[in-house]
Write an enzyme that holds these catalytic residues in place. Sequence first.
Site, PDB file in Angstrom:
ATOM      1  N   ARG A 136      19.942   3.922  19.464  1.00  0.00           N
ATOM      2  CA  ARG A 136      19.110   4.128  18.429  1.00  0.00           C
ATOM      3  C   ARG A 136      19.452   5.621  17.814  1.00  0.00           C
ATOM      4  O   ARG A 136      19.733   6.442  18.812  1.00  0.00           O
ATOM      5  CB  ARG A 136      17.425   4.120  18.464  1.00  0.00           C
ATOM      6  CG  ARG A 136      17.015   2.484  18.620  1.00  0.00           C
ATOM      7  CD  ARG A 136      17.150   1.871  17.295  1.00  0.00           C
ATOM      8  NE  ARG A 136      16.817   0.561  17.669  1.00  0.00           N
ATOM      9  CZ  ARG A 136      17.299  -0.676  17.801  1.00  0.00           C
ATOM     10  NH1 ARG A 136      18.582  -0.359  18.011  1.00  0.00           N
ATOM     11  NH2 ARG A 136      16.908  -1.657  17.867  1.00  0.00           N
TER      12      ARG A 136
ATOM     13  N   HIS B  82      26.464   0.202  13.065  1.00  0.00           N
ATOM     14  CA  HIS B  82      25.654  -0.744  13.910  1.00  0.00           C
ATOM     15  C   HIS B  82      26.120  -2.198  14.181  1.00  0.00           C
ATOM     16  O   HIS B  82      25.375  -3.121  13.846  1.00  0.00           O
ATOM     17  CB  HIS B  82      24.244  -0.847  13.274  1.00  0.00           C
ATOM     18  CG  HIS B  82      23.165  -1.276  14.308  1.00  0.00           C
ATOM     19  ND1 HIS B  82      21.623  -0.673  14.258  1.00  0.00           N
ATOM     20  CD2 HIS B  82      23.325  -2.063  15.009  1.00  0.00           C
ATOM     21  CE1 HIS B  82      21.006  -1.353  15.068  1.00  0.00           C
ATOM     22  NE2 HIS B  82      21.858  -1.906  15.967  1.00  0.00           N
TER      23      HIS B  82
HETATM   24  P1  NDP Z   1      16.796  -3.151  28.491  1.00  0.00           P
HETATM   25  O1  NDP Z   1      15.458  -2.853  27.894  1.00  0.00           O
HETATM   26  O2  NDP Z   1      17.210  -4.444  28.930  1.00  0.00           O
HETATM   27  O3  NDP Z   1      17.071  -2.052  29.356  1.00  0.00           O
HETATM   28  C1  NDP Z   1      16.628  -0.675  29.125  1.00  0.00           C
HETATM   29  C2  NDP Z   1      17.161  -0.004  30.214  1.00  0.00           C
HETATM   30  O4  NDP Z   1      16.784   1.674  29.663  1.00  0.00           O
HETATM   31  C3  NDP Z   1      16.595  -0.150  31.494  1.00  0.00           C
HETATM   32  O5  NDP Z   1      17.389   0.075  32.409  1.00  0.00           O
HETATM   33  C4  NDP Z   1      15.395   1.022  31.766  1.00  0.00           C
HETATM   34  O6  NDP Z   1      15.083   1.389  32.809  1.00  0.00           O
HETATM   35  C5  NDP Z   1      16.194   2.178  30.972  1.00  0.00           C
HETATM   36  N1  NDP Z   1      15.011   3.167  30.548  1.00  0.00           N
HETATM   37  C6  NDP Z   1      14.096   3.019  29.693  1.00  0.00           C
HETATM   38  N2  NDP Z   1      13.246   3.988  29.598  1.00  0.00           N
HETATM   39  C7  NDP Z   1      13.890   4.931  30.250  1.00  0.00           C
HETATM   40  C8  NDP Z   1      13.506   6.339  30.508  1.00  0.00           C
HETATM   41  N3  NDP Z   1      12.513   7.209  30.024  1.00  0.00           N
HETATM   42  N4  NDP Z   1      14.394   6.934  31.429  1.00  0.00           N
HETATM   43  C9  NDP Z   1      15.549   6.414  32.183  1.00  0.00           C
HETATM   44  N5  NDP Z   1      15.875   5.126  31.927  1.00  0.00           N
HETATM   45  C10 NDP Z   1      15.168   4.402  30.813  1.00  0.00           C
HETATM   46  O7  NDP Z   1      17.486  -2.671  27.083  1.00  0.00           O
HETATM   47  P2  NDP Z   1      18.798  -3.370  26.451  1.00  0.00           P
HETATM   48  O8  NDP Z   1      20.140  -2.843  27.403  1.00  0.00           O
HETATM   49  O9  NDP Z   1      18.766  -4.719  26.010  1.00  0.00           O
HETATM   50  O10 NDP Z   1      19.236  -2.498  25.226  1.00  0.00           O
HETATM   51  C11 NDP Z   1      18.921  -1.150  25.146  1.00  0.00           C
HETATM   52  C12 NDP Z   1      18.733  -0.655  23.753  1.00  0.00           C
HETATM   53  O11 NDP Z   1      20.167  -0.735  22.965  1.00  0.00           O
HETATM   54  C13 NDP Z   1      17.980  -1.501  22.777  1.00  0.00           C
HETATM   55  O12 NDP Z   1      16.630  -1.007  22.776  1.00  0.00           O
HETATM   56  C14 NDP Z   1      18.405  -1.290  21.367  1.00  0.00           C
HETATM   57  O13 NDP Z   1      17.778   0.000  20.857  1.00  0.00           O
HETATM   58  C15 NDP Z   1      19.805  -1.117  21.724  1.00  0.00           C
HETATM   59  N6  NDP Z   1      20.983  -2.111  21.176  1.00  0.00           N
HETATM   60  C16 NDP Z   1      21.729  -1.810  20.125  1.00  0.00           C
HETATM   61  C17 NDP Z   1      22.667  -2.658  19.804  1.00  0.00           C
HETATM   62  C18 NDP Z   1      23.682  -2.397  18.820  1.00  0.00           C
HETATM   63  O14 NDP Z   1      24.281  -3.302  18.344  1.00  0.00           O
HETATM   64  N7  NDP Z   1      23.828  -0.949  18.490  1.00  0.00           N
HETATM   65  C19 NDP Z   1      22.459  -3.984  20.360  1.00  0.00           C
HETATM   66  C20 NDP Z   1      21.831  -4.441  21.451  1.00  0.00           C
HETATM   67  C21 NDP Z   1      20.835  -3.282  21.925  1.00  0.00           C
HETATM   68  P3  NDP Z   1      14.478   0.233  34.042  1.00  0.00           P
HETATM   69  O15 NDP Z   1      15.685  -0.296  34.308  1.00  0.00           O
HETATM   70  O16 NDP Z   1      14.233   1.152  35.366  1.00  0.00           O
HETATM   71  O17 NDP Z   1      13.585  -0.392  33.535  1.00  0.00           O
HETATM   72  C1  OXD Z   2      19.355  -4.032  18.373  1.00  0.00           C
HETATM   73  C2  OXD Z   2      20.293  -5.183  18.102  1.00  0.00           C
HETATM   74  O1  OXD Z   2      18.448  -4.086  18.770  1.00  0.00           O
HETATM   75  O2  OXD Z   2      21.254  -5.179  17.234  1.00  0.00           O
HETATM   76  O3  OXD Z   2      20.006  -2.970  17.763  1.00  0.00           O
HETATM   77  O4  OXD Z   2      19.830  -6.142  18.764  1.00  0.00           O
END
Ligand code: NDP
Ligand code: OXD
Length: 307
Positions: free
Chosen positions: A222, A270
């Site tokens: 983000r 994006h």
């Molecule tokens: P997940 O919820 O599967 O994973 C999130 C990870 O971040 C976990 O490993 C979690 O740790 C870690 N995390 C969360 N909070 C913290 C913190 N405070 N400190 C350290 N680590 C932290 O998310 P996704 O992989 O599915 O997606 C991540 C983000 O990517 C989404 O929220 C979205 O914003 C973005 N996204 C963007 C896309 C695009 O096209 N640009 C497409 C898809 C996603 P733990 O494992 O310990 O819980």
């Molecule tokens: C996001 C997505 O969360 O593209 O950014 O799924």
Amino acid sequence: MRLALINRTGGLEFLEDHIRAACPGTRLAYWPSDAAREAEVAICWDPPDGTLADMPNLRLVHSIGAGVDRILADPTLPDIPVCRIRDDDLAVAMGEYCHWATLWFHRGLDTVTRNAAAGHWHRFEQRPASQVPVCVLGLGDTGRHVAGRLRDAGYPVRGWSRSPHEIPGVVCHAGPEALPLALADAQVVICLLPLTPDTTGILGHATLSALPPGAGVVLCSRGEHLDRAALVTLLHSGHLRGAVLDVFPQEPLPADDPLWHEPGVLVTPHMSALAKPRRIVAQIAENLRRLDRGDPLLNRVDRARGY
Ligand code: NDP
Ligand code: OXD
């Protein structure tokens, strides 16, 4: 069952035919309208604050994306389940993008592209992947896949998450105090964290300065994760090599935004991982069936954790 498609700026029509095909017997309305207000399920990307609280029949809020930050940011969000999209194809797409962005810095393609635009032929020494450590912030659905792909491509990979993880061949760190360690030798840092109060602005001056000189930043999570003034300062000072940015606080990034022309910055729209409408709707349809039967919902977000 009545469904509402809700997004601050509209634009969710691309889901309509898929919903009609996959969710027979449902009625669909677009926000804003009285019919949308009466819906039991809100299918959302970025609902304006107060919209969901103003839906008296609401039983489920379903994100159309992996992230739910725009939904959870609403201080009036009612206490009902929020679900998100999880999709193996999304993780694979993110793996492709992040591998490419890593190569962009590792193989000097940022420099080559600038030289090519000036008609300048200049060859420089190339390093093997084994000499380019990469740090992946976030080891969830996308981060874990990206870390594995880069490891398989020969990069030394460090990962960072909230709770401890074990990924073969990846040095995993957890918790705020371990962040500097995870970043210490990274030539490329890739952010795949969810946006929460703890992670907002995490790519600020302190974090970016903790990277070794010449590192590149890849932001796919983000826009609010990045302190853009800190990025520009560290690009200008030469501490950072560049940044590949896929996400922004305001999307689309306005045409007159200086970031488009900031040397060393590459803007993408994006698109690092786009879920297919059919896949999004299949997951929503399954959750509608579960909601009907009273079964546990899939991919429910932990609201206290924020992701
Ligand atoms: P997940 O919820 O599967 O994973 C999130 C990870 O971040 C976990 O490993 C979690 O740790 C870690 N995390 C969360 N909070 C913290 C913190 N405070 N400190 C350290 N680590 C932290 O998310 P996704 O992989 O599915 O997606 C991540 C983000 O990517 C989404 O929220 C979205 O914003 C973005 N996204 C963007 C896309 C695009 O096209 N640009 C497409 C898809 C996603 P733990 O494992 O310990 O819980
Ligand atoms: C996001 C997505 O969360 O593209 O950014 O799924």
